[in-house]
Motif scaffolding. Structure first.
Motif, PDB file in Angstrom:
ATOM      1  N   TYR A  63     -18.126 -45.523   1.651  1.00  0.00           N
ATOM      2  CA  TYR A  63     -17.062 -45.534  -0.101  1.00  0.00           C
ATOM      3  C   TYR A  63     -18.323 -45.151  -0.770  1.00  0.00           C
ATOM      4  O   TYR A  63     -19.251 -44.470  -0.428  1.00  0.00           O
ATOM      5  CB  TYR A  63     -18.072 -46.830  -0.160  1.00  0.00           C
ATOM      6  CG  TYR A  63     -17.306 -48.245   1.063  1.00  0.00           C
ATOM      7  CD1 TYR A  63     -15.908 -49.047   1.023  1.00  0.00           C
ATOM      8  CD2 TYR A  63     -18.490 -48.706   2.312  1.00  0.00           C
ATOM      9  CE1 TYR A  63     -15.654 -49.803   1.908  1.00  0.00           C
ATOM     10  CE2 TYR A  63     -17.621 -49.347   3.192  1.00  0.00           C
ATOM     11  CZ  TYR A  63     -16.186 -49.807   3.024  1.00  0.00           C
ATOM     12  OH  TYR A  63     -15.581 -50.931   3.686  1.00  0.00           O
ATOM     13  N   THR A  64     -17.822 -44.603  -2.243  1.00  0.00           N
ATOM     14  CA  THR A  64     -18.453 -43.781  -3.047  1.00  0.00           C
ATOM     15  C   THR A  64     -18.214 -44.483  -4.201  1.00  0.00           C
ATOM     16  O   THR A  64     -17.013 -45.220  -4.799  1.00  0.00           O
ATOM     17  CB  THR A  64     -17.213 -42.220  -3.162  1.00  0.00           C
ATOM     18  OG1 THR A  64     -17.542 -41.735  -1.722  1.00  0.00           O
ATOM     19  CG2 THR A  64     -18.259 -41.770  -4.435  1.00  0.00           C
ATOM     20  N   VAL A  65     -19.021 -44.903  -4.952  1.00  0.00           N
ATOM     21  CA  VAL A  65     -19.468 -45.337  -6.528  1.00  0.00           C
ATOM     22  C   VAL A  65     -19.527 -44.028  -7.013  1.00  0.00           C
ATOM     23  O   VAL A  65     -20.465 -43.071  -6.767  1.00  0.00           O
ATOM     24  CB  VAL A  65     -20.115 -45.983  -6.019  1.00  0.00           C
ATOM     25  CG1 VAL A  65     -20.315 -47.116  -7.848  1.00  0.00           C
ATOM     26  CG2 VAL A  65     -20.195 -47.496  -5.302  1.00  0.00           C
ATOM     27  N   THR A  81     -23.090 -42.366  -2.551  1.00  0.00           N
ATOM     28  CA  THR A  81     -21.738 -41.603  -2.107  1.00  0.00           C
ATOM     29  C   THR A  81     -21.325 -40.874  -0.853  1.00  0.00           C
ATOM     30  O   THR A  81     -22.282 -41.218   0.430  1.00  0.00           O
ATOM     31  CB  THR A  81     -21.649 -39.862  -2.518  1.00  0.00           C
ATOM     32  OG1 THR A  81     -21.792 -40.228  -3.742  1.00  0.00           O
ATOM     33  CG2 THR A  81     -20.587 -38.711  -2.444  1.00  0.00           C
ATOM     34  N   ARG A  82     -20.006 -41.622   0.110  1.00  0.00           N
ATOM     35  CA  ARG A  82     -19.727 -42.254   1.594  1.00  0.00           C
ATOM     36  C   ARG A  82     -20.753 -42.969   1.982  1.00  0.00           C
ATOM     37  O   ARG A  82     -21.564 -41.835   3.308  1.00  0.00           O
ATOM     38  CB  ARG A  82     -19.855 -40.544   1.891  1.00  0.00           C
ATOM     39  CG  ARG A  82     -18.466 -39.727   1.307  1.00  0.00           C
ATOM     40  CD  ARG A  82     -18.564 -37.879   1.732  1.00  0.00           C
ATOM     41  NE  ARG A  82     -18.304 -38.342   3.339  1.00  0.00           N
ATOM     42  CZ  ARG A  82     -16.212 -38.658   3.688  1.00  0.00           C
ATOM     43  NH1 ARG A  82     -15.477 -39.047   3.060  1.00  0.00           N
ATOM     44  NH2 ARG A  82     -16.526 -38.486   5.182  1.00  0.00           N
ATOM     45  N   ILE A  83     -21.100 -44.404   1.756  1.00  0.00           N
ATOM     46  CA  ILE A  83     -21.940 -44.655   2.619  1.00  0.00           C
ATOM     47  C   ILE A  83     -21.397 -45.377   3.229  1.00  0.00           C
ATOM     48  O   ILE A  83     -20.115 -46.042   3.169  1.00  0.00           O
ATOM     49  CB  ILE A  83     -22.841 -46.169   0.965  1.00  0.00           C
ATOM     50  CG1 ILE A  83     -22.334 -46.450   0.502  1.00  0.00           C
ATOM     51  CG2 ILE A  83     -23.740 -44.617   0.126  1.00  0.00           C
ATOM     52  CD1 ILE A  83     -22.959 -47.086  -0.796  1.00  0.00           C
ATOM     53  N   THR A  84     -22.205 -46.346   4.244  1.00  0.00           N
ATOM     54  CA  THR A  84     -21.111 -47.191   5.197  1.00  0.00           C
ATOM     55  C   THR A  84     -21.695 -48.922   4.115  1.00  0.00           C
ATOM     56  O   THR A  84     -21.159 -49.853   5.004  1.00  0.00           O
ATOM     57  CB  THR A  84     -22.124 -47.126   6.725  1.00  0.00           C
ATOM     58  OG1 THR A  84     -23.271 -47.156   6.689  1.00  0.00           O
ATOM     59  CG2 THR A  84     -21.448 -46.016   6.992  1.00  0.00           C
ATOM     60  N   LEU A  85     -23.121 -48.650   3.430  1.00  0.00           N
ATOM     61  CA  LEU A  85     -23.201 -50.325   2.813  1.00  0.00           C
ATOM     62  C   LEU A  85     -21.830 -50.711   1.523  1.00  0.00           C
ATOM     63  O   LEU A  85     -21.334 -49.325   1.291  1.00  0.00           O
ATOM     64  CB  LEU A  85     -24.089 -49.833   2.345  1.00  0.00           C
ATOM     65  CG  LEU A  85     -25.563 -50.043   3.112  1.00  0.00           C
ATOM     66  CD1 LEU A  85     -27.522 -49.940   2.277  1.00  0.00           C
ATOM     67  CD2 LEU A  85     -25.636 -50.735   4.182  1.00  0.00           C
TER      68      LEU A  85
END
Length: 335
Positions: A63-65, A81-85
């Protein structure tokens, strides 16, 4: 030249026809689902973005915010940026409570990305949840409670905090009283002594923009007021008087017991009753008296004692002659 025009028209028609026909294996893959339940959670001005996970079989979705503010309408990357949480905390650059912030998040799987999902505009001083204050200590007296509290968050210039206090008598009472104060140390007065009181506190935040934000109420806490010095002295005097009366009663009782101990002893003895057979005999002495039939099983022993005088010829070695003798009979003793 005249023949080339129809040929060009035919070629263009065939190209358009071929481009409209799709090969069986050339269909595009379905797009990646976008995150759902995207909300901003904020408690005491600590804010973060949360969303539901995107599930793809056998693959790990990242996921990216991004964020943008009302002053700069341009998307910037956050530290997510490009996290798994499935959550992302606000950075320090967004700590201003009065800023209008918009966030967006998308899912990524390799080179495939989902659509962006944006949040509604968020302003911390309007949309955060203010928690209850912390009760540090409560000092008890006979007619008041002195309460010390701490604010749930650090205040900033321009903030005005007001504490709403509701209190009531006894744990089951429904009649409540309200009080407001801006001090972290305040007193609830005019209370009854030795009575249980409960209270709850909530914070109201007022800002320069004339906006008011009312926080959550605290968990009820109950305390019992103490006894006043006058009441305590009265209890001590009453106990002393009761002890003195008790000692006097015990002393008088022991004195009366010692003075009338003969009468008490006489009254406490059981009555003297004559046995029934004696009473019948006294009434009629002519009645025969029953005698005890006592039979002796053992016979009396007889013992003969012979006295011999010195020089008498009566006593001899064989004691064949006559001697002066006395025969004494007794049951078992010799005298």
């Amino acid at each position: 030249m005249p023949c080339r025009a129809p040929l060009l028209s035919l070629l263009l028609f065939l190209l358009l026809l071929l481009s409209s026909v799709r090969a069986p294996g050339a269909e595009s893959s379905p797009p990646l689902p976008a995150p759902k339940d995207v909300v901003i959670y904020s408690y005491n001005f600590h804010s973060l973005l949360r969303w539901s996970p995107v599930k793809v079989n056998g693959s790990s979705v990242l996921y990216t915010v991004h964020f943008k503010t009302g002053a700069f309408n341009q998307w910037d990357e956050m530290n997510c940026t490009r996290i798994t949480l499935t959550e992302c905390s606000f950075p320090w650059s967004l700590k201003e409570r009065r800023w209008t912030v918009v966030l967006r998040v998308r899912a990524e799987l390799g080179q495939v990305t989902s659509d962006w999902v944006e949040t509604d505009p968020f302003v911390a001083e309007r949309n955060t949840t203010v928690g209850p204050p912390k009760v540090n200590r409560v000092n008890l007296s006979s007619d008041s409670l002195l309460i010390s509290v701490a604010p749930p968050f650090g205040s900033e210039p321009g903030d005005f905090l007001q504490y709403h206090v509701s209190y009531w008598e006894n744990a089951t009472s429904t009649t409540k009283k309200e009080a407001k104060t801006s001090n972290t140390l305040f007193k609830i007065g005019n209370l009854k002594e030795s009575t249980l009181y409960c209270f709850r506190i909530q914070v109201e935040l007022k800002t320069n923009s004339d906006f008011q934000l009312l926080g959550l109420q605290s968990v009820p806490e109950c305390y019992r007021t103490t006894i006043s010095e006058a009441t305590r002295a009265g209890y001590i005097i009453l106990i002393f008087v009761l002890v003195l009366v008790f000692v006097n009663l015990v002393t008088v009782s022991l004195f009366l017991l010692w003075r009338h101990h003969k009468k008490i002893k006489y009254w406490s003895q059981p009555p003297l009753d004559i046995p029934s057979h004696f009473e019948e005999y006294l009434k009629d002495p002519s009645m025969p008296v029953l005698e005890d039939n006592y039979t002796e099983d053992d016979p009396h022993d007889s013992l003969s004692v012979v006295f011999c005088e010195e020089g008498s010829q009566v006593c001899g070695s064989s004691l064949d002659g006559q001697a002066h003798s006395h025969s004494v009979s007794s049951d078992s003793e010799v005298t």
